[in-house]
Write an enzyme that holds these catalytic residues in place. Sequence first.
Site, PDB file in Angstrom:
ATOM      1  N   ASP A 188       2.336  23.126  -9.436  1.00 40.49           N
ATOM      2  CA  ASP A 188       2.326  22.487 -10.549  1.00 40.49           C
ATOM      3  C   ASP A 188       0.804  21.711 -10.589  1.00 40.49           C
ATOM      4  O   ASP A 188       0.350  20.462 -10.520  1.00 40.49           O
ATOM      5  CB  ASP A 188       3.098  21.022 -10.314  1.00 40.49           C
ATOM      6  CG  ASP A 188       3.125  20.335 -11.869  1.00 40.49           C
ATOM      7  OD1 ASP A 188       2.691  21.046 -12.749  1.00 40.49           O
ATOM      8  OD2 ASP A 188       3.796  19.289 -11.872  1.00 40.49           O
ATOM      9  N   LYS A 222       0.773  -1.031   0.083  1.00 42.57           N
ATOM     10  CA  LYS A 222      -0.050  -0.060   0.224  1.00 42.57           C
ATOM     11  C   LYS A 222       0.824   1.219  -0.142  1.00 42.57           C
ATOM     12  O   LYS A 222       0.304   2.320   0.325  1.00 42.57           O
ATOM     13  CB  LYS A 222      -0.965  -0.091   1.426  1.00 42.57           C
ATOM     14  CG  LYS A 222      -2.111  -1.150   0.973  1.00 42.57           C
ATOM     15  CD  LYS A 222      -2.830  -1.097   2.239  1.00 42.57           C
ATOM     16  CE  LYS A 222      -4.090  -2.053   2.067  1.00 42.57           C
ATOM     17  NZ  LYS A 222      -4.816  -2.315   3.272  1.00 42.57           N
TER      18      LYS A 222
HETATM   19  N1  LIG Z   1       0.599   8.480  -3.502  1.00 44.70           N
HETATM   20  C1  LIG Z   1       0.343   8.118  -4.736  1.00 44.70           C
HETATM   21  N2  LIG Z   1      -1.017   7.342  -4.938  1.00 44.70           N
HETATM   22  C2  LIG Z   1      -1.356   7.123  -5.918  1.00 44.70           C
HETATM   23  N3  LIG Z   1      -0.663   7.367  -7.107  1.00 44.70           N
HETATM   24  C3  LIG Z   1       0.404   8.196  -7.192  1.00 44.70           C
HETATM   25  C4  LIG Z   1       1.116   8.595  -6.029  1.00 44.70           C
HETATM   26  N4  LIG Z   1       2.002   9.245  -6.252  1.00 44.70           N
HETATM   27  C5  LIG Z   1       2.196   9.269  -7.512  1.00 44.70           C
HETATM   28  N5  LIG Z   1       1.135   8.788  -8.069  1.00 44.70           N
HETATM   29  C6  LIG Z   1       1.005   8.417  -9.569  1.00 44.70           C
HETATM   30  O1  LIG Z   1       2.397   8.521 -10.403  1.00 44.70           O
HETATM   31  C7  LIG Z   1       2.215   9.673 -11.105  1.00 44.70           C
HETATM   32  C8  LIG Z   1       3.497  10.626 -11.083  1.00 44.70           C
HETATM   33  O2  LIG Z   1       3.704  11.037  -9.672  1.00 44.70           O
HETATM   34  P1  LIG Z   1       4.059  12.488  -9.435  1.00 44.70           P
HETATM   35  O3  LIG Z   1       3.005  13.199 -10.022  1.00 44.70           O
HETATM   36  O4  LIG Z   1       4.230  12.621  -8.040  1.00 44.70           O
HETATM   37  O5  LIG Z   1       5.482  12.552 -10.030  1.00 44.70           O
HETATM   38  P2  LIG Z   1       6.168  13.543 -11.222  1.00 44.70           P
HETATM   39  O6  LIG Z   1       4.833  14.146 -12.074  1.00 44.70           O
HETATM   40  O7  LIG Z   1       7.366  13.056 -11.753  1.00 44.70           O
HETATM   41  O8  LIG Z   1       6.653  14.440 -10.020  1.00 44.70           O
HETATM   42  P3  LIG Z   1       7.716  15.603  -9.884  1.00 44.70           P
HETATM   43  O9  LIG Z   1       6.990  16.916 -10.885  1.00 44.70           O
HETATM   44  O10 LIG Z   1       7.673  16.013  -8.536  1.00 44.70           O
HETATM   45  O11 LIG Z   1       8.954  15.164 -10.645  1.00 44.70           O
HETATM   46  C9  LIG Z   1       1.090  10.280 -10.640  1.00 44.70           C
HETATM   47  O12 LIG Z   1       0.340  11.150 -11.734  1.00 44.70           O
HETATM   48  C10 LIG Z   1       0.215   9.248 -10.147  1.00 44.70           C
HETATM   49  O13 LIG Z   1      -0.595   8.889 -11.023  1.00 44.70           O
HETATM   50 MG   LIG Z   2       2.984  14.829 -11.265  1.00 49.82          MG
END
Ligand SMILES: Nc1ncnc2c1ncn2[C@@H]1O[C@H](COP(=O)(O)OP(=O)(O)OP(=O)(O)O)[C@@H](O)[C@H]1O
Ligand SMILES: [Mg+2]
Length: 193
Positions: A108, A17
């Site tokens: 963002d 989880k």
């Molecule tokens: N806690 C979470 N629970 C469920 N899905 C998540 C979670 N964190 C991230 N995700 C999934 O992973 C994807 C990418 O995560 P996140 O947006 O945090 O990263 P990122 O866009 O690479 O971020 P950053 O701009 O900080 O580098 C999200 O759009 C989501 O689908």
């Molecule tokens: Mg993201």
Amino acid sequence: MKLIGSGAEALIFLDGKRVIKKRIKKNYRIDELDLALRKNRTRTEAKILEKIPVDAPKLFKTDMTETLEMEFISGEKIRDVLDHNPLLAKEIGLKTSILHDAGIIHGDLTTSNMILKGEKIFFIDFGLSFFSEKIEDKAVDIHLFKQALESKHYKISDEAFKHFLNGYKLTKDYEQIIHRLKIVELRGRYKKK
Ligand SMILES: Nc1ncnc2c1ncn2[C@@H]1O[C@H](COP(=O)(O)OP(=O)(O)OP(=O)(O)O)[C@@H](O)[C@H]1O
Ligand SMILES: [Mg+2]
């Protein structure tokens, strides 16, 4: 542990989880700058997740450098459901007003960074967040959301933005923020020319 996503910067793994978000090195960035950026964003995200006044994943652990372990939010990305249910934007507006009133700028605010779980909308991805009470910073945050609507949800963007404002209007300094939003938008238009 399985890879469930790779965002702009991070790899996202699911372990039971738990979500493990790891900001990986980008080779096009100079080493020191790359490490500094990853550290900074990881720490920022940890700090915000600890203080966040709206629904967001619980933070379990961080190395304060590149990795965060947090609660897995099982649901649908707002990006995938908003077109069928533009009224969800009202709740997003309300949550954004709570964030802004707590002096938190998301940084963002896109529909990929929100998850619908049951009836609740969770905000995620706080690597670009910061603390500010400035009208300008709040207006830019909203401008980013409006742009995200226009590019990813163009069929319902006007309607959704109206709902968003309907939820957001409870924020303190609402009138000033909307006034500033118009200036931010004009500035955007000049830049494009
Ligand atoms: N806690 C979470 N629970 C469920 N899905 C998540 C979670 N964190 C991230 N995700 C999934 O992973 C994807 C990418 O995560 P996140 O947006 O945090 O990263 P990122 O866009 O690479 O971020 P950053 O701009 O900080 O580098 C999200 O759009 C989501 O689908
Ligand atoms: Mg993201």
